[in-house]
Design an enzyme around this catalytic site. Structure first.
Site, PDB file in Angstrom:
ATOM      1  N   GLY A  53      -9.010   1.842   8.264  1.00 45.61           N
ATOM      2  CA  GLY A  53     -10.058   0.726   7.538  1.00 45.61           C
ATOM      3  C   GLY A  53     -10.408  -0.105   8.525  1.00 45.61           C
ATOM      4  O   GLY A  53      -9.475  -0.571   9.396  1.00 45.61           O
ATOM      5  N   THR A  57      -4.376  -4.315  11.003  1.00 42.19           N
ATOM      6  CA  THR A  57      -4.595  -4.029   9.487  1.00 42.19           C
ATOM      7  C   THR A  57      -4.646  -5.429   8.871  1.00 42.19           C
ATOM      8  O   THR A  57      -3.775  -6.292   9.131  1.00 42.19           O
ATOM      9  CB  THR A  57      -3.574  -3.025   8.969  1.00 42.19           C
ATOM     10  OG1 THR A  57      -3.599  -2.943   7.486  1.00 42.19           O
ATOM     11  CG2 THR A  57      -2.175  -3.460   9.347  1.00 42.19           C
ATOM     12  N   ASP A 105      -3.512  -5.575   5.970  1.00 38.79           N
ATOM     13  CA  ASP A 105      -2.206  -5.298   4.962  1.00 38.79           C
ATOM     14  C   ASP A 105      -1.065  -5.829   5.733  1.00 38.79           C
ATOM     15  O   ASP A 105      -0.336  -6.474   4.944  1.00 38.79           O
ATOM     16  CB  ASP A 105      -1.818  -3.691   4.756  1.00 38.79           C
ATOM     17  CG  ASP A 105      -3.046  -2.958   3.955  1.00 38.79           C
ATOM     18  OD1 ASP A 105      -4.236  -3.883   3.341  1.00 38.79           O
ATOM     19  OD2 ASP A 105      -3.158  -1.890   4.077  1.00 38.79           O
ATOM     20  N   ASP A 117       1.326  -4.602   7.333  1.00 34.92           N
ATOM     21  CA  ASP A 117       2.312  -3.691   7.133  1.00 34.92           C
ATOM     22  C   ASP A 117       2.775  -2.865   8.121  1.00 34.92           C
ATOM     23  O   ASP A 117       3.447  -2.042   7.970  1.00 34.92           O
ATOM     24  CB  ASP A 117       2.004  -2.834   5.827  1.00 34.92           C
ATOM     25  CG  ASP A 117       0.804  -1.970   6.046  1.00 34.92           C
ATOM     26  OD1 ASP A 117       0.338  -2.060   7.066  1.00 34.92           O
ATOM     27  OD2 ASP A 117       0.658  -1.062   5.048  1.00 34.92           O
TER      28      ASP A 117
HETATM   29  O1  F6P Z   1      -5.122  -0.275   4.896  1.00 33.80           O
HETATM   30  C1  F6P Z   1      -6.241  -1.335   4.737  1.00 33.80           C
HETATM   31  C2  F6P Z   1      -6.754  -1.031   3.165  1.00 33.80           C
HETATM   32  O2  F6P Z   1      -7.671  -2.186   3.217  1.00 33.80           O
HETATM   33  C3  F6P Z   1      -5.770  -1.100   1.976  1.00 33.80           C
HETATM   34  O3  F6P Z   1      -5.670  -2.474   1.628  1.00 33.80           O
HETATM   35  C4  F6P Z   1      -6.586  -0.491   1.133  1.00 33.80           C
HETATM   36  O4  F6P Z   1      -5.878   0.180  -0.019  1.00 33.80           O
HETATM   37  C5  F6P Z   1      -7.299   0.591   1.795  1.00 33.80           C
HETATM   38  O5  F6P Z   1      -7.470   0.226   3.075  1.00 33.80           O
HETATM   39  C6  F6P Z   1      -8.642   1.134   1.099  1.00 33.80           C
HETATM   40  O6  F6P Z   1      -9.153   1.783   2.146  1.00 33.80           O
HETATM   41  P1  F6P Z   1     -10.836   2.401   1.911  1.00 33.80           P
HETATM   42  O7  F6P Z   1     -11.602   1.399   2.801  1.00 33.80           O
HETATM   43  O8  F6P Z   1     -10.662   3.802   2.601  1.00 33.80           O
HETATM   44  O9  F6P Z   1     -11.219   2.507   0.459  1.00 33.80           O
END
Ligand code: F6P
Length: 352
Positions: free
Chosen positions: A10, A125, A127, A129
């Site tokens: 992402g 990220t 997140d 994490d």
């Molecule tokens: O890992 C980053 C993140 O934004 C998460 O918080 C979320 O669950 C995911 O990516 C969403 O992914 P996508 O952009 O593929 O919908």
């Protein structure tokens, strides 16, 4: 040296700041040349490249997204994918590769390193994490966006005597929820680390309103779940996953709002912040952190520190094994979770 670079997973505010820092220090201090692989690992698989030079990185520091674009492509899921990546690196005469990404992107980087590729990782990220580093860039921006949104939701909730549930990102960790919930003064904070009892949440809101408050704000991490239940997914089905096997989370905010309204009778609404948390310009903190990671990564390449990732520890940029970074998903620190719960109303508290 000739160095390849890619951004995977992402997107995240600050990616361009990393790219810029690597290219600037590499060009000015080491006489390096660069090649950008487009759209994460897809660019290495399909040999999609772009020029990376002082001129292509000019002016990108405050820009969100990534000039290299990104994807969740997993070469290990494509037949002969890892070998294709190795072949394309050779084809472009790359002496090393800098992979900027989260645990998924870096798990591929580790596989390539094990196959002999000279790889350095940079943690990314919203997140927060990733193991082994105190903060990933992008997290601070996401928290600022989320807490700003919570401030806005506050005034409309207050005007309408409503409960509003704000669903934030974070996947399986509660970093964004805890930080934005504390910063935004939320009344309830629901995180993946602690499955919740919805009746307790409803009772807490009832007691708060009985004390004269007439609105409440709940922050729910997308990965938060009812005690004894699974996480909620966007399509309501467990088969909706990306190439790295992650479920597409989402929906818990709406479910919680409905349950609160049903149990308390207070009018409730939900709002999903979604990708708004990932878009736009990075905060000053993230620009500085991303720049420091980029500088750390290019120095690591020249020190021959391969199979390692730049990491932040106590405000110092160090290098740690990629294996350590991807070993496990980093949950929100207990101390932060304690702060998030410690500041909230307490069930059955004797309030003078
Ligand atoms: O890992 C980053 C993140 O934004 C998460 O918080 C979320 O669950 C995911 O990516 C969403 O992914 P996508 O952009 O593929 O919908």
């Amino acid at each position: 040296m000739k160095i390849g670079m890619l951004t995977g997973g992402g997107d995240c505010p600050g990616l361009n700041a990393v790219i810029r820092a690597v290219v600037r220090k590499g060009s000015f201090h080491y006489d390096d040349e660069f090649v950008g692989f487009m759209e994460g690992w897809r660019g290495l698989l399909e040999d999609k490249t772009m020029e990376l030079s002082l001129s292509t990185v000019g002016g990108i520091l405050p820009r969100g997204g990534t000039i290299l674009r990104t994807s969740r492509t997993n070469p290990a899921k494509h037949e002969g994918g890892l070998q294709l990546c190795i072949d394309n690196l050779k084809k472009h005469g790359c002496d090393a590769l800098i992979a900027i990404g989260g645990d998924d992107t870096l798990s591929v980087a580790k596989k390539l390193f094990d196959s002999g590729v000279k790889v350095v990782g940079v943690p990314k990220t919203i997140d927060n994490d990733l193991s082994g580093t105190d903060f990933t860039f992008g997290f601070d921006t996401a928290v600022n966006v989320a807490s700003g949104a919570i401030d806005r939701v506050h005034t409309t909730a207050e005007a309408h005597n409503r409960v509003i549930v704000v669903e934030v990102m974070g996947r399986d960790s509660g970093w964004i929820a805890a930080y934005s919930g504390i910063a935004g003064g939320a009344d309830v904070i629901l995180v993946p680390e602690i499955p919740f009892d919805i009746e307790e949440v409803a009772e807490l809101i009832r007691q708060r309103h009985a004390r004269g408050r007439y609105f409440s704000i709940v922050v729910a991490a997308e990965g938060a779940r009812f005690m004894g239940h699974d996480v909620e997914t966007q399509n309501g089905g467990a088969d909706s996953r990306d190439e790295f096997g992650h479920l597409h989370l989402g929906g818990i905010g709406q479910t919680v709002a409905k349950e609160i309204e049903k149990r308390t009778g207070f009018e409730s609404r939900s709002v999903v912040l979604g990708h708004i948390q990932r878009g736009g310009s990075p905060s000053a903190f993230d620009r500085v952190l991303a720049t420091r990671y980029g500088l750390g990564a290019i120095d690591m390449v020249h020190r021959g520190e391969f199979g390692l990732m730049a990491a932040l520890r106590g405000n110092k940029i160090i290098s740690i094994p990629l294996a350590e970074a991807i070993a496990s998903n980093r949950k929100c620190d207990k101390e932060i979770l304690d702060a998030a719960t410690g500041i909230l109303d307490k069930l059955d508290a004797k309030v003078p």
